[in-house]
Design a protein around this motif. Sequence first.
Motif, PDB file in Angstrom:
ATOM      1  N   TRP A 192      97.683  79.442 -49.284  1.00 35.04           N
ATOM      2  CA  TRP A 192      98.876  78.598 -49.170  1.00 35.04           C
ATOM      3  C   TRP A 192      98.744  77.580 -48.051  1.00 35.04           C
ATOM      4  O   TRP A 192      99.323  76.519 -48.114  1.00 35.04           O
ATOM      5  N   SER A 193      97.964  77.878 -47.042  1.00 37.86           N
ATOM      6  CA  SER A 193      97.794  76.938 -45.925  1.00 37.86           C
ATOM      7  C   SER A 193      97.140  75.636 -46.368  1.00 37.86           C
ATOM      8  O   SER A 193      97.193  74.640 -45.639  1.00 37.86           O
ATOM      9  N   ASP A 194      96.551  75.598 -47.553  1.00 36.44           N
ATOM     10  CA  ASP A 194      95.978  74.359 -48.093  1.00 36.44           C
ATOM     11  C   ASP A 194      97.043  73.406 -48.632  1.00 36.44           C
ATOM     12  O   ASP A 194      96.807  72.204 -48.734  1.00 36.44           O
ATOM     13  N   LEU A 198      97.900  70.243 -46.793  1.00 33.25           N
ATOM     14  CA  LEU A 198      96.754  69.355 -46.615  1.00 33.25           C
ATOM     15  C   LEU A 198      96.515  68.442 -47.814  1.00 33.25           C
ATOM     16  O   LEU A 198      95.732  67.498 -47.732  1.00 33.25           O
ATOM     17  N   ALA A 199      97.177  68.705 -48.922  1.00 36.43           N
ATOM     18  CA  ALA A 199      96.975  67.919 -50.148  1.00 36.43           C
ATOM     19  C   ALA A 199      97.567  66.522 -50.007  1.00 36.43           C
ATOM     20  O   ALA A 199      98.474  66.284 -49.211  1.00 36.43           O
ATOM     21  N   ASP A 200      97.039  65.610 -50.813  1.00 35.70           N
ATOM     22  CA  ASP A 200      97.574  64.240 -50.888  1.00 35.70           C
ATOM     23  C   ASP A 200      98.516  64.095 -52.077  1.00 35.70           C
ATOM     24  O   ASP A 200      99.470  63.334 -52.016  1.00 35.70           O
ATOM     25  N   ILE A 240     105.476  73.121 -49.368  1.00 35.50           N
ATOM     26  CA  ILE A 240     105.618  71.831 -50.060  1.00 35.50           C
ATOM     27  C   ILE A 240     106.347  70.841 -49.176  1.00 35.50           C
ATOM     28  O   ILE A 240     105.987  69.654 -49.133  1.00 35.50           O
ATOM     29  N   TRP A 241     107.361  71.258 -48.430  1.00 35.48           N
ATOM     30  CA  TRP A 241     108.050  70.326 -47.524  1.00 35.48           C
ATOM     31  C   TRP A 241     107.091  69.821 -46.452  1.00 35.48           C
ATOM     32  O   TRP A 241     107.134  68.655 -46.069  1.00 35.48           O
ATOM     33  N   ARG A 242     106.214  70.697 -45.965  1.00 30.58           N
ATOM     34  CA  ARG A 242     105.216  70.245 -44.974  1.00 30.58           C
ATOM     35  C   ARG A 242     104.273  69.213 -45.592  1.00 30.58           C
ATOM     36  O   ARG A 242     103.906  68.226 -44.947  1.00 30.58           O
ATOM     37  N   PHE A 243     103.894  69.442 -46.832  1.00 32.88           N
ATOM     38  CA  PHE A 243     103.081  68.468 -47.580  1.00 32.88           C
ATOM     39  C   PHE A 243     103.820  67.132 -47.693  1.00 32.88           C
ATOM     40  O   PHE A 243     103.252  66.069 -47.447  1.00 32.88           O
ATOM     41  N   ARG A 244     105.102  67.178 -48.042  1.00 26.05           N
ATOM     42  CA  ARG A 244     105.918  65.960 -48.176  1.00 26.05           C
ATOM     43  C   ARG A 244     106.055  65.253 -46.826  1.00 26.05           C
ATOM     44  O   ARG A 244     106.013  64.031 -46.751  1.00 26.05           O
ATOM     45  N   ASP A 245     106.225  66.031 -45.752  1.00 27.76           N
ATOM     46  CA  ASP A 245     106.343  65.449 -44.408  1.00 27.76           C
ATOM     47  C   ASP A 245     105.089  64.670 -44.020  1.00 27.76           C
ATOM     48  O   ASP A 245     105.167  63.708 -43.246  1.00 27.76           O
ATOM     49  N   ARG A 246     103.945  65.066 -44.557  1.00 29.84           N
ATOM     50  CA  ARG A 246     102.686  64.348 -44.315  1.00 29.84           C
ATOM     51  C   ARG A 246     102.559  63.104 -45.186  1.00 29.84           C
ATOM     52  O   ARG A 246     101.600  62.357 -45.080  1.00 29.84           O
ATOM     53  N   GLY A 247     103.506  62.898 -46.120  1.00 32.26           N
ATOM     54  CA  GLY A 247     103.453  61.732 -46.994  1.00 32.26           C
ATOM     55  C   GLY A 247     102.837  61.991 -48.347  1.00 32.26           C
ATOM     56  O   GLY A 247     102.539  61.050 -49.086  1.00 32.26           O
ATOM     57  N   GLY A 248     102.649  63.249 -48.713  1.00 28.97           N
ATOM     58  CA  GLY A 248     102.064  63.581 -50.009  1.00 28.97           C
ATOM     59  C   GLY A 248     102.970  63.209 -51.170  1.00 28.97           C
ATOM     60  O   GLY A 248     104.192  63.205 -51.042  1.00 28.97           O
ATOM     61  N   GLY A 271     105.930  73.998 -64.194  1.00 30.54           N
ATOM     62  CA  GLY A 271     106.560  75.203 -64.700  1.00 30.54           C
ATOM     63  C   GLY A 271     107.095  76.130 -63.630  1.00 30.54           C
ATOM     64  O   GLY A 271     106.981  77.346 -63.768  1.00 30.54           O
ATOM     65  N   SER A 272     107.688  75.564 -62.590  1.00 33.08           N
ATOM     66  CA  SER A 272     108.196  76.407 -61.512  1.00 33.08           C
ATOM     67  C   SER A 272     109.494  75.863 -60.948  1.00 33.08           C
ATOM     68  O   SER A 272     109.580  74.695 -60.581  1.00 33.08           O
ATOM     69  N   ASN A 273     110.473  76.718 -60.856  1.00 32.21           N
ATOM     70  CA  ASN A 273     111.707  76.407 -60.139  1.00 32.21           C
ATOM     71  C   ASN A 273     111.482  76.868 -58.694  1.00 32.21           C
ATOM     72  O   ASN A 273     112.094  77.821 -58.216  1.00 32.21           O
ATOM     73  N   THR A 274     110.568  76.207 -58.037  1.00 29.94           N
ATOM     74  CA  THR A 274     110.044  76.648 -56.747  1.00 29.94           C
ATOM     75  C   THR A 274     111.120  76.807 -55.687  1.00 29.94           C
ATOM     76  O   THR A 274     111.133  77.797 -54.959  1.00 29.94           O
ATOM     77  N   ALA A 275     112.009  75.839 -55.573  1.00 26.40           N
ATOM     78  CA  ALA A 275     113.003  75.879 -54.501  1.00 26.40           C
ATOM     79  C   ALA A 275     113.878  77.121 -54.577  1.00 26.40           C
ATOM     80  O   ALA A 275     114.268  77.673 -53.544  1.00 26.40           O
ATOM     81  N   GLU A 276     114.198  77.574 -55.768  1.00 29.79           N
ATOM     82  CA  GLU A 276     115.071  78.732 -55.914  1.00 29.79           C
ATOM     83  C   GLU A 276     114.319  80.046 -56.046  1.00 29.79           C
ATOM     84  O   GLU A 276     114.845  81.091 -55.702  1.00 29.79           O
ATOM     85  N   CYS A 277     113.086  79.992 -56.550  1.00 23.59           N
ATOM     86  CA  CYS A 277     112.356  81.239 -56.829  1.00 23.59           C
ATOM     87  C   CYS A 277     111.235  81.537 -55.836  1.00 23.59           C
ATOM     88  O   CYS A 277     110.783  82.675 -55.762  1.00 23.59           O
ATOM     89  N   SER A 278     110.774  80.539 -55.116  1.00 25.05           N
ATOM     90  CA  SER A 278     109.644  80.730 -54.199  1.00 25.05           C
ATOM     91  C   SER A 278     109.899  79.979 -52.891  1.00 25.05           C
ATOM     92  O   SER A 278     109.245  78.974 -52.592  1.00 25.05           O
ATOM     93  N   PRO A 279     110.855  80.434 -52.095  1.00 26.37           N
ATOM     94  CA  PRO A 279     111.222  79.684 -50.888  1.00 26.37           C
ATOM     95  C   PRO A 279     110.089  79.534 -49.884  1.00 26.37           C
ATOM     96  O   PRO A 279     110.011  78.513 -49.190  1.00 26.37           O
ATOM     97  N   ILE A 280     109.188  80.511 -49.813  1.00 23.08           N
ATOM     98  CA  ILE A 280     108.069  80.378 -48.879  1.00 23.08           C
ATOM     99  C   ILE A 280     107.141  79.259 -49.340  1.00 23.08           C
ATOM    100  O   ILE A 280     106.708  78.421 -48.542  1.00 23.08           O
ATOM    101  N   THR A 281     106.873  79.208 -50.621  1.00 22.48           N
ATOM    102  CA  THR A 281     106.050  78.123 -51.170  1.00 22.48           C
ATOM    103  C   THR A 281     106.732  76.784 -50.943  1.00 22.48           C
ATOM    104  O   THR A 281     106.072  75.787 -50.609  1.00 22.48           O
ATOM    105  N   THR A 282     108.032  76.733 -51.107  1.00 22.51           N
ATOM    106  CA  THR A 282     108.788  75.494 -50.907  1.00 22.51           C
ATOM    107  C   THR A 282     108.595  74.962 -49.492  1.00 22.51           C
ATOM    108  O   THR A 282     108.438  73.752 -49.285  1.00 22.51           O
ATOM    109  N   ASP A 283     108.594  75.849 -48.509  1.00 24.30           N
ATOM    110  CA  ASP A 283     108.369  75.414 -47.129  1.00 24.30           C
ATOM    111  C   ASP A 283     107.020  74.705 -46.987  1.00 24.30           C
ATOM    112  O   ASP A 283     106.919  73.672 -46.318  1.00 24.30           O
TER     113      ASP A 283
END
Length: 188
Positions: A16-18, A21-23, A43-51, A29-41
């Motif tokens: 998950w630490s990768d 780092l993605a661009d 993704i927010w870090r990815f978005r904060d980097r401009g991904g 097929g995922s309702n990530t925000a409601e079903c996977s809050p740790i994964t969502t966090d």
Amino acid sequence: TAYKLVFGVDRSPNPWSDIPLADVIILAGSNTAECSPITTDYIWRFRDRGGKLIVMDPRMTPITRNADLFLPVRPGTDLAVLLAMMHVIVRDGLQDREFIDGHTTGFDTVAESAKPWAPETAARISGVPPEAIERAARWFAAAERGYALHARGVEHHSKGVENVLALINICVATGNIGREGAGCVMIT
């Protein structure tokens, strides 16, 4: 099964630490925000980097409101969109030929199977506009580090294995596998 077929093991090859780092990330097929809050966090870090975030889902979920590109696929037609993305990658020469030649077998068969799946064809089946399919394929192929995340929405289908294979093949075709911030990962 798809991971076992490609990698010989039924586990995702990236931690998950990768994710941050993605661009570009395809979230399928995922309702990530409601079903996977740790994964969502992550993704927010990815978005904060401009991904750039591409979400493929039939539903307007909370995460789709934050997507740069939303692919509102009709239920059960994910494979058409993914094959059309591969079609664009091959048609436009966006594949990483050096990676393919050095690390894969059977790519010509994959490329051939995507030929009939022009974005217009996939659009008629899936409801996703062809220009959105083209944009998703180009963004992912151009990414230095592309990442595909998927969950039950693409896995639990009569074509679930094919859906996941198509996502893995997109990663492999673009050389987005086996490096930090680049890969294909099952969320669940």
